[in-house]
Design a protein around this motif. Structure first.
Motif, PDB file in Angstrom:
ATOM      1  N   GLY A  33       0.801  -1.210   0.000  1.00 53.51           N
ATOM      2  CA  GLY A  33       0.000   0.000   0.000  1.00 53.51           C
ATOM      3  C   GLY A  33       0.834   1.259   0.000  1.00 53.51           C
ATOM      4  N   VAL A  34       2.053   1.181  -0.560  1.00 52.07           N
ATOM      5  CA  VAL A  34       2.931   2.343  -0.677  1.00 52.07           C
ATOM      6  C   VAL A  34       2.563   3.100  -1.951  1.00 52.07           C
ATOM      7  CG1 VAL A  34       5.323   3.104  -0.975  1.00 52.07           C
ATOM      8  CG2 VAL A  34       4.808   1.155   0.502  1.00 52.07           C
ATOM      9  N   PRO A  35       2.406   4.401  -1.887  1.00 51.32           N
ATOM     10  CA  PRO A  35       2.104   5.158  -3.104  1.00 51.32           C
ATOM     11  C   PRO A  35       3.154   4.923  -4.174  1.00 51.32           C
ATOM     12  CG  PRO A  35       1.828   6.550  -1.166  1.00 51.32           C
ATOM     13  CD  PRO A  35       2.471   5.271  -0.692  1.00 51.32           C
ATOM     14  N   PRO A  36       2.761   4.592  -5.406  1.00 49.56           N
ATOM     15  CA  PRO A  36       3.738   4.286  -6.465  1.00 49.56           C
ATOM     16  C   PRO A  36       4.748   5.401  -6.696  1.00 49.56           C
ATOM     17  CG  PRO A  36       1.546   3.625  -7.148  1.00 49.56           C
ATOM     18  CD  PRO A  36       1.375   4.386  -5.860  1.00 49.56           C
ATOM     19  N   GLN A  37       4.338   6.651  -6.447  1.00 50.08           N
ATOM     20  CA  GLN A  37       5.265   7.751  -6.698  1.00 50.08           C
ATOM     21  C   GLN A  37       6.429   7.756  -5.709  1.00 50.08           C
ATOM     22  OE1 GLN A  37       2.059   8.079  -5.848  1.00 50.08           O
ATOM     23  NE2 GLN A  37       1.738   9.646  -4.262  1.00 50.08           N
ATOM     24  N   ASP A  38       6.335   6.940  -4.658  1.00 46.19           N
ATOM     25  CA  ASP A  38       7.414   6.880  -3.679  1.00 46.19           C
ATOM     26  C   ASP A  38       8.463   5.834  -4.027  1.00 46.19           C
ATOM     27  OD1 ASP A  38       6.239   8.848  -2.210  1.00 46.19           O
ATOM     28  OD2 ASP A  38       5.553   7.563  -0.582  1.00 46.19           O
ATOM     29  N   ARG A  39       8.285   5.113  -5.141  1.00 52.68           N
ATOM     30  CA  ARG A  39       9.166   3.980  -5.394  1.00 52.68           C
ATOM     31  C   ARG A  39      10.626   4.398  -5.563  1.00 52.68           C
ATOM     32  NH1 ARG A  39       6.627   4.472 -10.590  1.00 52.68           N
ATOM     33  NH2 ARG A  39       8.119   4.539 -12.308  1.00 52.68           N
ATOM     34  N   ASP A  40      10.895   5.548  -6.172  1.00 56.11           N
ATOM     35  CA  ASP A  40      12.288   5.971  -6.339  1.00 56.11           C
ATOM     36  C   ASP A  40      12.938   6.271  -4.989  1.00 56.11           C
ATOM     37  OD1 ASP A  40      12.135   5.679  -9.070  1.00 56.11           O
ATOM     38  OD2 ASP A  40      11.653   7.786  -9.448  1.00 56.11           O
ATOM     39  N   LYS A  41      12.184   6.941  -4.117  1.00 53.94           N
ATOM     40  CA  LYS A  41      12.689   7.227  -2.774  1.00 53.94           C
ATOM     41  C   LYS A  41      12.917   5.922  -2.018  1.00 53.94           C
ATOM     42  CE  LYS A  41      11.356   9.441   1.604  1.00 53.94           C
ATOM     43  NZ  LYS A  41      10.327  10.251   2.293  1.00 53.94           N
ATOM     44  N   PHE A  42      11.948   5.034  -2.099  1.00 51.59           N
ATOM     45  CA  PHE A  42      12.036   3.736  -1.451  1.00 51.59           C
ATOM     46  C   PHE A  42      13.300   3.005  -1.894  1.00 51.59           C
ATOM     47  CE2 PHE A  42       9.103   0.293   0.251  1.00 51.59           C
ATOM     48  CZ  PHE A  42       8.858   0.981   1.426  1.00 51.59           C
ATOM     49  N   ARG A  43      13.508   2.981  -3.197  1.00 50.21           N
ATOM     50  CA  ARG A  43      14.647   2.255  -3.751  1.00 50.21           C
ATOM     51  C   ARG A  43      15.965   2.849  -3.268  1.00 50.21           C
ATOM     52  NH1 ARG A  43      16.427   1.959 -10.126  1.00 50.21           N
ATOM     53  NH2 ARG A  43      18.560   1.313  -9.728  1.00 50.21           N
ATOM     54  N   SER A  44      16.089   4.156  -3.297  1.00 52.29           N
ATOM     55  CA  SER A  44      17.360   4.772  -2.920  1.00 52.29           C
ATOM     56  C   SER A  44      17.683   4.538  -1.449  1.00 52.29           C
ATOM     57  CB  SER A  44      17.344   6.275  -3.225  1.00 52.29           C
ATOM     58  OG  SER A  44      16.389   6.950  -2.420  1.00 52.29           O
ATOM     59  N   LEU A  45      16.650   4.563  -0.593  1.00 56.36           N
ATOM     60  CA  LEU A  45      16.884   4.336   0.830  1.00 56.36           C
ATOM     61  C   LEU A  45      17.286   2.891   1.106  1.00 56.36           C
ATOM     62  CD1 LEU A  45      13.946   6.380   2.408  1.00 56.36           C
ATOM     63  CD2 LEU A  45      16.343   7.056   2.147  1.00 56.36           C
ATOM     64  N   ILE A  46      16.606   1.944   0.457  1.00 59.53           N
ATOM     65  CA  ILE A  46      16.935   0.532   0.668  1.00 59.53           C
ATOM     66  C   ILE A  46      18.334   0.231   0.131  1.00 59.53           C
ATOM     67  CG2 ILE A  46      16.286  -1.839   0.101  1.00 59.53           C
ATOM     68  CD1 ILE A  46      13.379  -0.802  -0.083  1.00 59.53           C
ATOM     69  N   GLY A  58      -6.498  -0.650   4.726  1.00 59.38           N
ATOM     70  CA  GLY A  58      -6.889  -0.946   3.355  1.00 59.38           C
ATOM     71  C   GLY A  58      -6.717  -2.424   3.063  1.00 59.38           C
ATOM     72  N   ASP A  59      -6.799  -2.779   1.800  1.00 56.19           N
ATOM     73  CA  ASP A  59      -6.605  -4.174   1.389  1.00 56.19           C
ATOM     74  C   ASP A  59      -5.148  -4.368   0.982  1.00 56.19           C
ATOM     75  OD1 ASP A  59      -7.042  -6.790   0.685  1.00 56.19           O
ATOM     76  OD2 ASP A  59      -7.769  -6.301  -1.339  1.00 56.19           O
ATOM     77  N   ASP A  60      -4.260  -4.190   1.939  1.00 60.22           N
ATOM     78  CA  ASP A  60      -2.823  -4.302   1.676  1.00 60.22           C
ATOM     79  C   ASP A  60      -2.182  -5.133   2.775  1.00 60.22           C
ATOM     80  OD1 ASP A  60      -1.797  -2.366   3.882  1.00 60.22           O
ATOM     81  OD2 ASP A  60      -3.334  -1.214   2.825  1.00 60.22           O
ATOM     82  N   LEU A  61      -0.935  -5.515   2.577  1.00 66.78           N
ATOM     83  CA  LEU A  61      -0.277  -6.426   3.501  1.00 66.78           C
ATOM     84  C   LEU A  61      -0.056  -5.798   4.870  1.00 66.78           C
ATOM     85  CD1 LEU A  61       1.033  -9.161   4.007  1.00 66.78           C
ATOM     86  CD2 LEU A  61       3.178  -8.228   3.112  1.00 66.78           C
ATOM     87  N   ILE A  62       0.295  -4.524   4.939  1.00 70.52           N
ATOM     88  CA  ILE A  62       0.512  -3.891   6.239  1.00 70.52           C
ATOM     89  C   ILE A  62      -0.782  -3.885   7.046  1.00 70.52           C
ATOM     90  CG2 ILE A  62       1.080  -1.735   7.429  1.00 70.52           C
ATOM     91  CD1 ILE A  62       3.079  -1.123   5.249  1.00 70.52           C
ATOM     92  N   SER A  63      -1.886  -3.537   6.406  1.00 64.28           N
ATOM     93  CA  SER A  63      -3.184  -3.544   7.098  1.00 64.28           C
ATOM     94  C   SER A  63      -3.532  -4.946   7.580  1.00 64.28           C
ATOM     95  CB  SER A  63      -4.280  -3.023   6.168  1.00 64.28           C
ATOM     96  OG  SER A  63      -4.039  -1.685   5.789  1.00 64.28           O
ATOM     97  N   GLU A  64      -3.231  -5.961   6.743  1.00 61.93           N
ATOM     98  CA  GLU A  64      -3.513  -7.343   7.127  1.00 61.93           C
ATOM     99  C   GLU A  64      -2.599  -7.793   8.269  1.00 61.93           C
ATOM    100  OE1 GLU A  64      -5.448 -11.175   6.710  1.00 61.93           O
ATOM    101  OE2 GLU A  64      -5.948  -9.066   6.400  1.00 61.93           O
ATOM    102  N   LEU A  65      -1.341  -7.391   8.230  1.00 62.84           N
ATOM    103  CA  LEU A  65      -0.433  -7.711   9.336  1.00 62.84           C
ATOM    104  C   LEU A  65      -0.925  -7.094  10.642  1.00 62.84           C
ATOM    105  CD1 LEU A  65       3.055  -7.263   7.623  1.00 62.84           C
ATOM    106  CD2 LEU A  65       2.287  -9.334   8.786  1.00 62.84           C
ATOM    107  N   LEU A  66      -1.395  -5.870  10.577  1.00 68.54           N
ATOM    108  CA  LEU A  66      -1.932  -5.211  11.768  1.00 68.54           C
ATOM    109  C   LEU A  66      -3.162  -5.949  12.294  1.00 68.54           C
ATOM    110  CD1 LEU A  66      -1.545  -1.498  10.614  1.00 68.54           C
ATOM    111  CD2 LEU A  66      -0.344  -2.560  12.550  1.00 68.54           C
ATOM    112  N   ARG A  67      -4.025  -6.398  11.389  1.00 67.20           N
ATOM    113  CA  ARG A  67      -5.247  -7.107  11.802  1.00 67.20           C
ATOM    114  C   ARG A  67      -4.906  -8.457  12.431  1.00 67.20           C
ATOM    115  NH1 ARG A  67      -8.325 -11.037  10.467  1.00 67.20           N
ATOM    116  NH2 ARG A  67      -7.102 -11.599   8.632  1.00 67.20           N
ATOM    117  N   VAL A  68      -4.064  -9.238  11.743  1.00 61.25           N
ATOM    118  CA  VAL A  68      -3.703 -10.569  12.250  1.00 61.25           C
ATOM    119  C   VAL A  68      -2.975 -10.447  13.582  1.00 61.25           C
ATOM    120  CG1 VAL A  68      -2.243 -12.590  11.818  1.00 61.25           C
ATOM    121  CG2 VAL A  68      -3.640 -11.652   9.975  1.00 61.25           C
ATOM    122  N   SER A  69      -2.070  -9.480  13.692  1.00 63.00           N
ATOM    123  CA  SER A  69      -1.319  -9.291  14.928  1.00 63.00           C
ATOM    124  C   SER A  69      -2.239  -8.912  16.081  1.00 63.00           C
ATOM    125  CB  SER A  69      -0.253  -8.216  14.732  1.00 63.00           C
ATOM    126  OG  SER A  69       0.435  -7.963  15.932  1.00 63.00           O
TER     127      SER A  69
END
Length: 398
Positions: free
Chosen positions: A152-165, A202-213
């Motif tokens: 559920g990360v905004p697609p426009q953040d992918r360049d920032k995400f990549r550079s940090l990782i 939302g319907d994303d993995l982070i939201s699901e991790l929060l729910r399951v946890s």
């Protein structure tokens, strides 16, 4: 152990997408004394059968930050975190929570998304002409777009995400202060993202991790959740991107093998497994362990208590297990490679990586049957000082 030890690790690679022949000599003994990029000593377990057994041995602790263990690099421990317990029983509790959210159903629902992203990227490649650079045009964008969709990360953040990782995965390539900046900014970004998902699931993995946890009595803390998301990101983005590009370079470096696969795309799953076994883009640095007791190997050799240990992914080339291991065989059966680890430490993102690799390989060869390296394999350049050994630039034409 060999009198030539210790040797520097990771091992140097030749430029061409081939396995160094001298890797055979590293298995002259079950342990090889090595020096890590930090200058610290460690023992590399070299033989497949020992490595497979040791993945499940609780005398090898993954809590390397809590012991006088050797560091991967002088100022970047990468996988060492004193706040995270990577050993049973706590590790198994956390992994169980994560895997309930990261379910087979969720992964299979992602396959059409991966297929569409693959098609869109190939459309862009074709629209740009008949040649390009595979890593930037395809291999990096595919997994980061998939991971952004999944988390559920905004697609426009992918360049920032990549550079940090990329920054915090540097072993010795970047200045210490740059590595630390990337680590802090990445962690801050995840903190904000998790807070946003708590406020508006939302319907994303982070939201699901929060729910399951939240439903589990052993709930994950926010810090533990961030750690597991980081783990999935490393597996689902950086290593997958490197394997997509470098695996394709390995294949295209062998035109007869590539042509055989193009003629029968039903071989893609077995070809992907063989390219994973070939492991021409990775190292064993991620398997860093610390021996909390003496450990006897199958031949009676002892790993002394207090040793820092790496479980060798290069054991995928063990000739006692794999016939003609330095040959790329896309028909290889019973391909029980250990690129994803084994046992309780089998990579949590393995199913996602496999699916992306299959869709990427099938899509590229189906849509671009004339795909080939634009330079000889010997001219491809490997990065220096990074966690991975894959190629940064792979010029191709089609």
């Amino acid at each position: 152990m060999s009198p030539k030890c210790p040797v520097s690790y990771p091992f140097p690679w030749a430029p061409a997408p081939d396995i160094p022949q001298d890797w055979r000599t590293m298995r002259e003994g079950p342990l090889l004394e090595i020096t890590l990029p930090s200058g610290d000593p460690a023992l590399l377990v070299t033989r497949y059968k020992d490595v497979r057994r040791l993945f499940a041995d609780e005398r090898l602790s993954r809590n390397t930050a809590r012991y006088p263990a050797s560091r991967i690099s002088a100022n970047n421990d990468l996988f060492g975190d004193p706040e995270i317990d990577n050993d049973p029983p706590r590790y198994l509790v956390e992994r169980s929570i994560v895997m309930r959210a990261f379910s087979a159903r969720r992964l299979e629902a992602l396959r059409p998304v991966v297929r569409q992203i693959t098609a869109d990227l190939i459309d862009e490649m074709e629209a740009a002409g008949t040649q390009g650079e595979l890593m930037e045009a395809f291999a990096f964008p595919l997994p980061i777009l998939v991971i952004c969709h999944m988390l559920g990360v905004p697609p426009q953040d992918r360049d920032k995400f990549r550079s940090l990782i990329d920054g915090f995965l540097s072993v010795s390539r970047l200045p210490d202060e740059e590595v630390e900046r990337c680590r802090i900014e990445y962690w801050d970004y995840l903190t904000e993202l998790i807070a946003a998902k708590k406020a508006d699931p939302g319907d994303d993995l982070i939201s699901e991790l929060l729910r399951v946890s939240a439903e589990d009595p052993e709930k994950l803390t926010d810090y533990q959740l961030q750690h597991w998301i980081k783990t999935l990101l490393i597996a689902g983005y950086v290593t997958t991107a490197s394997q997509i590009g470098t695996g394709m370079a390995v294949l295209l470096h062998r035109p007869a093998v590539a042509d055989e696969l193009k003629a029968d795309l039903s071989l893609v799953p077995s070809a992907v497994e063989e390219l994973l076994r070939y492991q021409i883009m990775g190292t064993s640095l991620g398997s860093l362990r610390y021996a909390v007791d003496d450990i006897d190997l199958l031949d009676g050799t002892i790993i002394p208590k207090g040793s820092t240990v790496l479980l060798s992914v290069e054991s995928n080339m063990d000739e006692e297990v794999f016939a003609d291991p330095t040959e790329l065989d896309i028909h290889r059966e019973d391909n029980h490679h250990m690129t994803f680890g084994a046992g309780i430490h089998f990579c949590a993102g393995a199913a996602l990586a496999r699916m992306e690799l299959q869709e990427a390989t099938d899509g590229l060869l189906r849509r671009l049957p004339g795909l080939r390296l634009a330079v000889p394999g010997e001219k491809l350049v490997r990065p220096v000082g990074g966690f991975l050994a894959g190629y940064d630039d792979i010029p191709v034409s089609w």
